[in-house]
Write a protein that holds these residues in place. Structure first.
Motif, PDB file in Angstrom:
ATOM      1  N   LYS A  15      -3.836   6.808  -9.312  1.00  0.00           N
ATOM      2  CA  LYS A  15      -2.966   6.996 -10.225  1.00  0.00           C
ATOM      3  C   LYS A  15      -3.213   8.229 -11.097  1.00  0.00           C
ATOM      4  CE  LYS A  15      -0.522   3.371  -8.571  1.00  0.00           C
ATOM      5  NZ  LYS A  15       0.681   3.591  -7.681  1.00  0.00           N
ATOM      6  N   GLY A  46       3.439  -6.106  -2.353  1.00  0.00           N
ATOM      7  CA  GLY A  46       2.715  -5.193  -2.197  1.00  0.00           C
ATOM      8  C   GLY A  46       2.052  -4.549  -3.489  1.00  0.00           C
ATOM      9  N   ASP A  68       0.027  -9.689  -2.349  1.00  0.00           N
ATOM     10  CA  ASP A  68      -0.563  -8.619  -1.469  1.00  0.00           C
ATOM     11  C   ASP A  68      -1.330  -9.264  -0.401  1.00  0.00           C
ATOM     12  OD1 ASP A  68      -1.133  -5.333  -2.267  1.00  0.00           O
ATOM     13  OD2 ASP A  68      -2.690  -6.151  -0.779  1.00  0.00           O
ATOM     14  N   ASP A  96       1.405 -12.164   3.274  1.00  0.00           N
ATOM     15  CA  ASP A  96       1.691 -11.022   4.260  1.00  0.00           C
ATOM     16  C   ASP A  96       3.397 -10.675   4.097  1.00  0.00           C
ATOM     17  OD1 ASP A  96       2.369  -9.268   6.172  1.00  0.00           O
ATOM     18  OD2 ASP A  96       0.898 -10.223   7.611  1.00  0.00           O
ATOM     19  N   GLY A  97       3.653  -9.558   3.771  1.00  0.00           N
ATOM     20  CA  GLY A  97       5.292  -9.243   3.622  1.00  0.00           C
ATOM     21  C   GLY A  97       5.843  -9.183   4.990  1.00  0.00           C
ATOM     22  N   VAL A 116       6.440  -1.107  -4.352  1.00  0.00           N
ATOM     23  CA  VAL A 116       6.200   0.444  -4.556  1.00  0.00           C
ATOM     24  C   VAL A 116       5.431   0.556  -3.187  1.00  0.00           C
ATOM     25  CG1 VAL A 116       5.118   2.152  -6.060  1.00  0.00           C
ATOM     26  CG2 VAL A 116       6.591   0.321  -7.030  1.00  0.00           C
TER      27      VAL A 116
HETATM   28  C1  LIG Z   1      -0.199   1.958  -1.683  1.00  0.00           C
HETATM   29  S1  LIG Z   1      -0.733   0.554  -1.992  1.00  0.00           S
HETATM   30  C2  LIG Z   1       0.624   0.198  -3.450  1.00  0.00           C
HETATM   31  C3  LIG Z   1       0.265  -0.787  -4.356  1.00  0.00           C
HETATM   32  C4  LIG Z   1       1.145  -0.894  -5.750  1.00  0.00           C
HETATM   33  N1  LIG Z   1       2.254  -1.232  -5.072  1.00  0.00           N
HETATM   34  C5  LIG Z   1       1.018   0.422  -6.137  1.00  0.00           C
HETATM   35  O1  LIG Z   1       1.954   1.384  -6.058  1.00  0.00           O
HETATM   36  O2  LIG Z   1      -0.077   0.627  -6.934  1.00  0.00           O
HETATM   37  C6  LIG Z   1       0.074  -0.317  -0.710  1.00  0.00           C
HETATM   38  C7  LIG Z   1      -0.348  -1.998  -0.942  1.00  0.00           C
HETATM   39  O3  LIG Z   1       0.530  -2.851  -0.045  1.00  0.00           O
HETATM   40  C8  LIG Z   1      -0.220  -3.753   0.446  1.00  0.00           C
HETATM   41  N2  LIG Z   1       0.190  -4.163   1.893  1.00  0.00           N
HETATM   42  C9  LIG Z   1       0.272  -3.399   3.116  1.00  0.00           C
HETATM   43  N3  LIG Z   1       0.985  -4.172   3.796  1.00  0.00           N
HETATM   44  C10 LIG Z   1       1.199  -5.145   3.465  1.00  0.00           C
HETATM   45  C11 LIG Z   1       1.936  -6.446   3.764  1.00  0.00           C
HETATM   46  N4  LIG Z   1       2.424  -6.458   5.218  1.00  0.00           N
HETATM   47  N5  LIG Z   1       2.166  -7.394   3.021  1.00  0.00           N
HETATM   48  C12 LIG Z   1       1.635  -7.420   1.656  1.00  0.00           C
HETATM   49  N6  LIG Z   1       1.083  -6.350   1.193  1.00  0.00           N
HETATM   50  C13 LIG Z   1       0.969  -5.101   2.071  1.00  0.00           C
HETATM   51  C14 LIG Z   1      -1.733  -3.255   0.611  1.00  0.00           C
HETATM   52  O4  LIG Z   1      -2.736  -4.165   0.793  1.00  0.00           O
HETATM   53  C15 LIG Z   1      -1.807  -2.333  -0.616  1.00  0.00           C
HETATM   54  O5  LIG Z   1      -2.207  -3.022  -1.533  1.00  0.00           O
END
Ligand SMILES: C[S@@+](CC[C@H](N)C(=O)[O-])C[C@H]1O[C@@H](n2cnc3c(N)ncnc32)[C@H](O)[C@@H]1O
Length: 254
Positions: A15, A46, A68, A96-97, A116
């Motif tokens: 960030k 996420g 997450d 898990d989404g 995001v």
């Molecule tokens: C690039 S980071 C973004 C984190 C936050 N939204 C931000 O913008 O600071 C992506 C996040 O999505 C999560 N993620 C990836 N696949 C996912 C899933 N299937 N279900 C839930 N979370 C997931 C990862 O663990 C990670 O923390």
């Protein structure tokens, strides 16, 4: 185990890259109008280390439920929220989404859902439908989903070859596109972030994600049962931000 378990709190340095500023500017611009009414309950899918979870509370949400898949990222979010003035408004869950689950007290509990950099972890059309099904199961009738994902391109290859990767590198982010996905669905890319030297403990962070073509996002949302208007918003790069960061974002996109 999620590959994000090797990133955890290191993620926060992302960030601080120049790229983080327009991301924040544009996300805030597009989500804040939906937070202007009282009693807006938000689901943050996420959520990572909770950067936007905390801000959603700050921007006016009544409650924020954040989810997450990664244990380490969620631990980062817990640490952030525990020390925040919004601790009593925020709930955090591991989930898990890709496995459509109800996170509220009943189905369709949330007025607003944020994602995001969430949808770009779907590697194909089927997984994209699963993610949108998670959204549909949790979103109230008349509610809104606001997501941040890769540039909406129907011809992802054409997008890749025409972007100016040298200028991109100035933002602190390199996207290295490699394998083409089956069925011309899009590409796998490696995101490599180089935090500015001034950031304490900042180190290079890498992860892989998917850039699927625009029509797949649109079709998956409808097939999962989302209704109403689907809008792609332009990413805006305000002049003051360009000057302050010394990055010519307009040139990157021309
Ligand atoms: C690039 S980071 C973004 C984190 C936050 N939204 C931000 O913008 O600071 C992506 C996040 O999505 C999560 N993620 C990836 N696949 C996912 C899933 N299937 N279900 C839930 N979370 C997931 C990862 O663990 C990670 O923390």
């Amino acid at each position: 185990m999620s590959h994000y378990d090797n990133i955890g709190l290191k993620y926060n340095a992302i960030k601080s890259t120049p790229w983080g500023r327009p991301e924040l500017f544009n996300f805030k611009k597009h989500i804040q109008p939906f937070l202007s009414k009282p009693q807006i309950n938000v689901l943050d899918l996420g959520c990572g280390t909770g950067f936007y979870t905390e801000l959603l509370a700050d921007w006016g949400a009544a409650t924020v439920t954040a989810v997450d898949v990664s244990t380490a990222m969620l631990a980062g979010a817990k640490a952030r929220i525990r020390n925040s003035r919004y601790a009593s408004m925020v709930e955090l869950f591991q989930g898990d989404g890709l496995k459509p689950t109800v996170y509220g007290p009943k189905p369709q509990s949330y007025d607003l859902i944020a994602g995001v950099w969430f949808l770009n972890y779907a590697k194909d059309f089927k997984e994209l439908i699963c993610m949108f099904s998670t959204i549909r199961k949790n979103l109230k009738q008349g509610g809104v989903f606001v997501g941040v994902c890769m540039h909406p391109a129907e011809d992802v290859y054409n997008f890749i070859v025409h972007r100016n990767s040298k200028l991109w590198a100035m933002t602190g982010l390199e996207d290295i596109y490699h394998d083409r996905l089956p069925g011309d669905a899009g590409f796998v890319f490696k995101a490599v972030f180089h935090p500015p030297k001034a950031v304490k403990f900042g180190q290079t962070i890498e992860f892989e994600a998917y850039h699927l073509k625009k029509s797949l996002y649109e079709a998956a949302a409808w097939l999962a049962g989302l209704q109403g208007k689907l809008e792609w918003q332009h990413c805006e790069f305000p002049d003051n931000l360009q000057g302050e960061l010394g990055v010519d974002f307009d040139a990157i996109f021309s």
